[in-house]
Enzyme design. Structure first.
Site, PDB file in Angstrom:
ATOM      1  N   GLY A 204       0.882  -1.018   0.025  1.00 55.42           N
ATOM      2  CA  GLY A 204       0.172  -0.004  -0.082  1.00 55.42           C
ATOM      3  C   GLY A 204       0.934   1.323   0.014  1.00 55.42           C
ATOM      4  O   GLY A 204       1.921   1.271   0.595  1.00 55.42           O
ATOM      5  N   ALA A 205       0.648   2.428  -0.699  1.00 55.16           N
ATOM      6  CA  ALA A 205       1.327   3.415  -1.083  1.00 55.16           C
ATOM      7  C   ALA A 205       1.870   4.059   0.260  1.00 55.16           C
ATOM      8  O   ALA A 205       3.061   4.261   0.576  1.00 55.16           O
ATOM      9  CB  ALA A 205       0.734   4.378  -2.108  1.00 55.16           C
TER      10      ALA A 205
ATOM     11  N   ARG B 158      10.290  -1.044  -4.813  1.00 57.91           N
ATOM     12  CA  ARG B 158       9.354  -1.163  -5.801  1.00 57.91           C
ATOM     13  C   ARG B 158       9.083   0.395  -6.439  1.00 57.91           C
ATOM     14  O   ARG B 158       9.236   1.357  -5.887  1.00 57.91           O
ATOM     15  CB  ARG B 158       7.786  -1.371  -5.027  1.00 57.91           C
TER      16      ARG B 158
ATOM     17  N   ASP C 279      -1.600   4.798  -6.093  1.00 54.37           N
ATOM     18  CA  ASP C 279      -0.219   4.573  -5.888  1.00 54.37           C
ATOM     19  C   ASP C 279       0.583   6.012  -6.532  1.00 54.37           C
ATOM     20  O   ASP C 279       1.655   6.195  -5.720  1.00 54.37           O
ATOM     21  CB  ASP C 279       0.331   3.309  -6.506  1.00 54.37           C
TER      22      ASP C 279
END
Ligand code: MRU
Length: 335
Positions: free
Chosen positions: A45-46, A82, A226
């Site tokens: 999750g961002a 990521r 995101d």
């Protein structure tokens, strides 16, 4: 407890790969452990990976004190764990900017980032609940995708914080959580959170969303992001775009809820965002059992881009941007 926190010199996370069956806490004491946890989505999750990134720099500052080259490499490893959510690189940069002042200053910055995310979840919940009520009236039935709850942040959530707030106000009729193949963040994590909150919900396969909207069973789609680009394009979990198309076809609002830390005015549009490719392994099997013919290849983009023209409104912790009314992301720039 919090999804992620700094406890006694280590990073504690709830291991999201084990939910909903097992609630397990992992203690990450090295940069390598933290990066592995981010990559395998044990923390995800961002906003949560932004906080993880800042804590990663705090770990690096202690682990590699006195070795500037190793420290720089470790910071880069965290920053690139990521590629898609802007929160990770942004929070790493904020924490790393304090490195010249020493490891305590880095930790202080990381803790500030954590606290800001806690505050912003609270504000998004209230602001978003007002928006949903003004657009859908009382007793809305909402559809969400992926997981945007406490597990995607530190506490509270983004889009799911809105659902929690509507439920607190006693006006939420119910939720549909789309399951979110291949890693089932909706079916495993959102359902777990809704269940614990006592919110009535049903899980739907990803492909059902647009049909449920067409059949009149959804009053609005509400989900997270995101990265939100300067032109309002929304980069979010793959499947978001299909839900946006469904919402447009059904004539219902498509709402995106994300903190200002997810708004990236340096990226002009969704075309410019690197979409994480997680490789075929997650797609070709289900619960460890092959689900395709032997040798079949797969494509696995973790995110997609929803063009700004399909977005009704973006709700951040500071403002509501009505893209459907011609408003733009403007010049508000987060720290
Ligand atoms: O791959 P994930 O699980 O990290 O993807 C998360 C999402 O796409 C969420 O919708 C997004 O980060 C918003 S979280 C508040």
């Amino acid at each position: 407890m919090r999804t992620i926190d700094w406890v006694d010199g280590v990073v504690e996370i709830i291991d999201q790969t084990a939910l909903p069956d097992v609630t397990r806490v992992l203690r990450l004491s090295t940069v390598e452990e933290l990066v592995a946890a981010v990559r395998r989505l044990a923390v995800r999750g961002a906003p949560a990976i932004g906080v993880a990134g800042a804590f990663g720099v705090a770990l690096a500052a202690r682990q590699f004190a006195g070795d500037p080259d190793a420290l720089a490499a470790a910071v880069d490893l965290v920053r690139t764990a990521r590629p898609t959510a802007v929160n990770l690189a942004r929070c790493v940069d904020r924490a790393a900017a304090r490195l010249p002042e020493g490891s305590d200053a880095v930790l202080a910055e990381a803790l500030r980032i954590r606290d800001e995310e806690v505050d912003s979840a609270d504000r998004m919940g209230r602001l978003g609940a007002d928006v949903v009520t003004s657009l859908c009236g009382e007793r809305p039935r909402l559809l969400t995708h992926c997981n945007t709850g406490a597990l995607a942040t530190v506490t509270g959530g983004t889009a799911l914080a809105v659902a929690f707030e509507l439920h607190r106000r006693g006006v939420l009729a119910g939720m549909i959580a789309s399951e979110t193949r291949p890693l089932l963040q909706g079916a495993r994590l959102t359902a777990w959170e809704l269940d614990r909150a006592g919110i009535p919900y049903r899980v739907a396969v990803d492909g059902a969303g647009p049909f449920l909207m067409a059949r009149g069973e959804v009053d609005a789609v509400i989900l997270g992001a995101d990265r939100i680009c300067a032109n309002g394009d929304v980069v979010n979990k793959v499947g978001t775009y299909a839900h946006a198309l469904g919402a447009r076809a059904a004539g219902i609002p498509f709402l995106v809820v994300a903190p200002e830390s997810t708004v990236d005015l340096d990226t002009p549009s969704g075309d410019a965002v690197e979409i994480e490719d997680r490789g075929p392994a997650e797609v070709v099997s289900f619960h460890g059992v092959a689900s395709v013919p032997a040798g079949a290849d797969a494509v696995n983009p973790a995110f997609d881009v929803t063009p700004h023209s399909l977005v009704t409104a973006i709700v951040t912790d500071r403002r509501v941007i009505r893209l459907d009314k011609g408003e733009t992301m403007g010049s508000y720039r987060s720290a």
